[in-house]
Enzyme design. Structure first.
Site, short mmCIF file in Angstrom:
data_model
loop_
_atom_site.label_atom_id
_atom_site.label_comp_id
_atom_site.label_asym_id
_atom_site.label_seq_id
_atom_site.Cartn_x
_atom_site.Cartn_y
_atom_site.Cartn_z
CG ASP A 189 -2.00 -1.04 1.18
OD1 ASP A 189 -1.79 -2.05 0.50
OD2 ASP A 189 -3.04 -0.85 1.83
CD GLU A 198 -4.94 -4.56 -2.43
OE1 GLU A 198 -3.95 -5.29 -2.32
OE2 GLU A 198 -5.53 -4.05 -1.46
#
Length: 880
Positions: A459, A528
């Site tokens: 992330d 994702e």
């Protein structure tokens, strides 16, 4: 990398280093011998909490210690996995039983112990090897001596090796391992974040193999083979073979390193000083045979075949084999770059590769069930999903062996939301473990042709210091595949921008969302994204939910334990709001489950179709999409394409429809039609027949258009007809036919004259809210369907293939076939269907096939249950 497979293969037929005798003292273990070049995996352990076992490592690694009161657990067993295997808890998958596991039980260390006897020939060296880390830290003891402590045995992934030759006795021996409590926020471990309820032990203990490796004076390590194709030419390939030769003796040694690949032999003399390690390299420069002519090129399964090569090497001293190693590899070349629009595009053997994959979840308790993994990968391939992303859950060696064989690509890397990305906490120790982790994983998987690349962050952006650690570690591992800075739209100093985006969604979105090139829409590489809740069929719900929990699904504000522990994803919330507005509020939970399959099917199909539709857009193409997620680590109600028990429902078949290799599809944004070809051959002489039907079955339009399909590309075929008089809810049937008028792809949409609309201005990191809803409520009042159906079965080796033939007399919507263990019996799982949830109009006949293990029938006769949105459920005998 799978080294010394030959040694492993003969274990059962020759000698073993270890033997566990459950319930008996260590002294009763049989006498065994060891030999150079042999590797033995510890097959199982004894386990005990330090609350009961209050002694030290010297005590528990003493060969005379009696461990018969300790629990017997498998070779790869976290503490909680071992307790579950010993039936210490009620079914932890069902209801809220997982809450009964006392977290405080894992606030203390646990001991693993193994006793064995050995007869070690003179001149043999013995090495204790950890195939991965011990969570979170560990002490290792052999025969009363501490081999390593918590200052070095740290982290989930570093592989380690210790020379224990001087500690091994002729006679009884023992190993003891003290595994410390786990905290993924502090150490570089494994964390399930918000994917599922968390394991109470946080995966404390062993989850990979512990081995003893034996060799003579010279040992071989890290055998690797790299391949180089002179792209775009595939008619030759250069191989480079490297292996590390290490002198484990106290004096200089001369060794002959010899190897074989196919019919190519190579050899090289090597001189090693005492304790010295040298990398022995074979190239076409010193071994001309390593320039292959007409090599067998390895491809992802959507592009070609998966031929594998084997390489074996050995080191001999004085004419006697001292050690050997082997590995498999594939001839292929992978690169990646950023293209127009900034998305990262992977290229395999010179061909652009559209990644359409899913995020993998390991078993919640990190148990290894090889048949289950193979079953999952077979479902993945049957679905035509071409890639799996491993976020912080790198699997065991067998997983990569299977993906090599099946041609499924694997994108690996570290995880978010844990110590891995808490870069401010990185000190000297954590930096060291990070580098050891990357080097160990790089060495372990670099030979596998199915590996696509390595994400060194998820992330966040990797700071310069950690980026250098990872890049240096992967360089030491001879890593030659793409390395990506992050799975999000971030940059690191050396690697630059990732070319990936992580802008959501993670919760419900309507089909049209995926076609808009905003947020998670079909542009660039979405690492994702997915539409959240994925409600299984009722049979499956009953396996892990109480009736009260099933009933509560109609309450969208109720916290669902089998969703996420996160407050963000713990309720069905606006998924339910959209279901009510689009399909009509369900009157019962059974109706909710039926409508959930419709919602899952249509948006999952759209997600994959949208990224294929924009693959050939030169200005801002789609380059990849990872569906969040592929599978379940524990039974749950969201983020999967097939569920924990490998049951396939609307989510799976929506994706499977979209992922067909030669496919006709509809775009929700501009009403265009496309033909997608993921193969490497042009296909000419095709035609697309598009037919529109009102909800009452009336045909409103019927057109046929010629099309030639371009290899590895998407071709437009005009727009959906727009006749007058369409009902608010209507159907579009698309048929792709070959030059002989044979249907090679079939795709049915239920559509609305009222569009879904989105409020992008109110988007969050996980969701873009709807400002308007399509009206699909006409599906609630369809005329009764009428079909004739029959089923037959044939046995094919260990499997049974059941064929269902369905002919419609009146339109039959969203028919589902499932194979049962006898009339009224449970569903056979897994079962691999050619297609399912199908819709037919009068005069149409469809044939569906399912394949499953005959043994899974449990001796019952197969029966096919056929159900649908507007037909009465029936059972069809499927005799063999």
């Amino acid at each position: 990398m799978r080294r010394r497979r030959a040694g492993l293969a003969v274990l059962a037929a020759t000698t073993l280093m270890f033997s566990l005798l459950p319930g008996t003292p260590a002294s009763s273990a049989p006498s065994l011998t060891v030999a150079a070049g042999q590797v033995t995996t510890i097959p199982d352990w004894r386990l005990q909490t330090s609350r009961s076992a209050t002694g030290d490592g010297a005590t528990y690694s003493n060969p005379t210690f009696n461990d018969s009161s300790w629990l017997a657990v498998p070779a790869r067993s976290t503490v909680l996995a071992g307790l579950i295997a010993n039936n210490r808890y009620a079914d932890v998958n069902f209801g809220e039983n997982l809450k009964s596991v006392n977290r405080s039980d894992f606030s203390v260390p646990w001991w693993y112990r193994k006793s064995f006897t050995a007869s070690q020939p003179a001149g043999t060296n013995t090495f204790l090897k950890l195939k991965g880390g011990i969570i979170s830290r560990a002490e290792i003891w052999v025969n009363g001596t501490k081999v390593a402590g918590t200052d070095t045995v740290i982290g989930a992934y570093p592989t380690r090796e210790y020379n224990v030759t001087s500690l091994i006795r002729n006679g009884t021996n023992a190993i003891a391992i003290k595994a410390m409590p786990s905290d993924p926020s502090k150490d570089l471990l494994i964390h399930f974040v918000d994917w599922t309820q968390l394991p109470p032990d946080r995966n404390q203990g062993l989850f990979r193999d512990v081995q003893l490796a034996n060799s003579g004076p010279v040992s071989l390590r890290d055998l690797r083979v790299s391949t180089d194709l002179p792209l775009p030419n595939l008619t030759t390939a250069d191989l480079t073979v490297k292996v590390n030769a290490r002198n484990d003796s106290g004096q200089a040694v001369s060794t002959q390193v010899t190897g074989t690949i196919d019919n190519v032999n190579f050899t090289q003399p090597v001189s090693l000083a005492a304790g010295e390690t040298k990398t022995v390299t074979f190239t076409p420069g010193n071994t001309p045979g390593l320039r292959l002519t007409n090599p067998r090129v390895w491809w992802p399964f959507t592009m070609g075949d998966q031929p594998m090569y084997s390489a074996t090497v050995s080191a001999s001293v004085g004419g006697t084999v001292s050690d050997s190693a082997s590995t498999t590899f594939g001839v292929r070349e992978i690169s990646s770059t950023r293209v127009n629009g900034g998305g990262r595009q992977f290229v395999i053997n010179g061909k652009p590769f559209l990644v359409r994959g899913g995020g993998w979840a390991s078993d919640l308790f990190l148990r290894t069930n090889l048949r289950n993994i193979e079953d999952q990968l077979n479902l993945v391939k049957s679905m035509n999903l071409n890639t799996i992303r491993l976020e912080g859950k790198p699997e065991n060696d067998e997983f990569y062996e299977m993906t090599d064989r099946l041609g499924i690509m694997v994108l690996t890397g570290w995880e978010c939301c844990s110590a891995w990305e808490n870069y401010g906490s990185f000190n000297a120790e954590k930096n060291r473990v990070a580098g050891e982790s990357a080097e160990s994983e790089g060495k372990r998987i670099r030979n596998h042709p199915s590996v696509l690349g390595f994400l060194i962050a998820s992330d966040l952006a990797t700071p310069a210091a950690q980026e250098k650690i990872y890049l240096d570690a992967l360089a030491r591992a001879d890593w030659n595949l793409p390395i990506i800075a992050s799975a999000s739209d971030k940059s690191s100093p050396q690697l630059g921008n990732s070319g990936m985006k992580m802008e959501g969604p993670y919760w419900w979105e309507p089909p049209v969302y995926w076609y808009n090139k905003q947020m998670g829409g079909a542009a660039g590489f979405a690492s994702e994204i997915g539409p959240g809740p994925t409600i299984p069929e009722m049979d499956e719900l009953r396996k892990f939910l109480t009736q009260s929990q099933i009933n509560s699904l109609t309450n969208y504000n109720a916290t669902q334990y089998h969703l996420s522990p996160s407050g963000t994803f713990g309720k069905l919330s606006f998924w339910g709001t959209a279901l009510d507005n689009r399909y009509g509020k369900p009157a019962t939970v059974d109706e909710l489950v039926r409508k959930a399959q419709l919602a899952n099917y249509e948006t999952n199909r759209a997600q994959f179709e949208a990224f294929a539709d924009n693959f050939s857009d030169s200005s801002n193409p789609s380059t990849g999409v990872i569906y969040w997620m592929l599978n379940d680590p524990w039974p749950k109600l969201f983020w999967h394409l097939y569920n924990y028990n490998l049951a396939t429902a609307g989510s799976y078949f929506g994706a499977k429809t979209a992922l067909r290799p030669l496919h006709v599809q509809y775009s929700y944004d501009d009403r265009s039609l496309s033909v997608v070809n993921t193969g490497l051959q042009n296909v000419s002489g095709l035609s697309v027949q598009v037919t529109l039907f009102n909800a009452d079955g009336t045909q409103k339009a019927n057109e046929t258009r010629p099309v030639n399909s371009t290899a590895n590309a998407t071709v437009k075929v005009g727009n959906l007809p727009q006749p007058s008089g369409l009902s608010t809810t209507y159907f579009a049937r698309l048929l792709l036919k070959d030059s002989s008028d044979k249907v090679i792809d079939r795709n049915v949409y239920w559509l609305s004259t009222k569009a879904d609309t989105l409020n992008y201005g109110s988007s969050t990191w996980y969701h873009t809210p709807q400002s308007g809803y399509a009206d699909l409520k006409g599906l609630n009042s369809l005329p009764a369907g009428s079909v004739n159906a029959s089923a037959t079965s044939t046995v094919e080796g260990a499997n049974t293939r059941t064929t269902v033939t369905i002919t419609a007399f009146q339109m039959a919507f969203f028919l589902r076939a499932s194979v049962r263990k006898g009339n009224g019996g449970a569903e056979v799982l897994p079962q691999d269907w050619s297609d399912n949830y199908v819709t037919l109009w009068p005069g149409e006949t469809l044939t569906l096939t399912a394949t499953y293990r005959t043994a899974d029938l449990g001796g019952a006769s197969p029966v096919v249950q056929l159900s649908g949105q507007n037909i009465t459920t029936r059972n069809l005998p499927a005799s063999r």
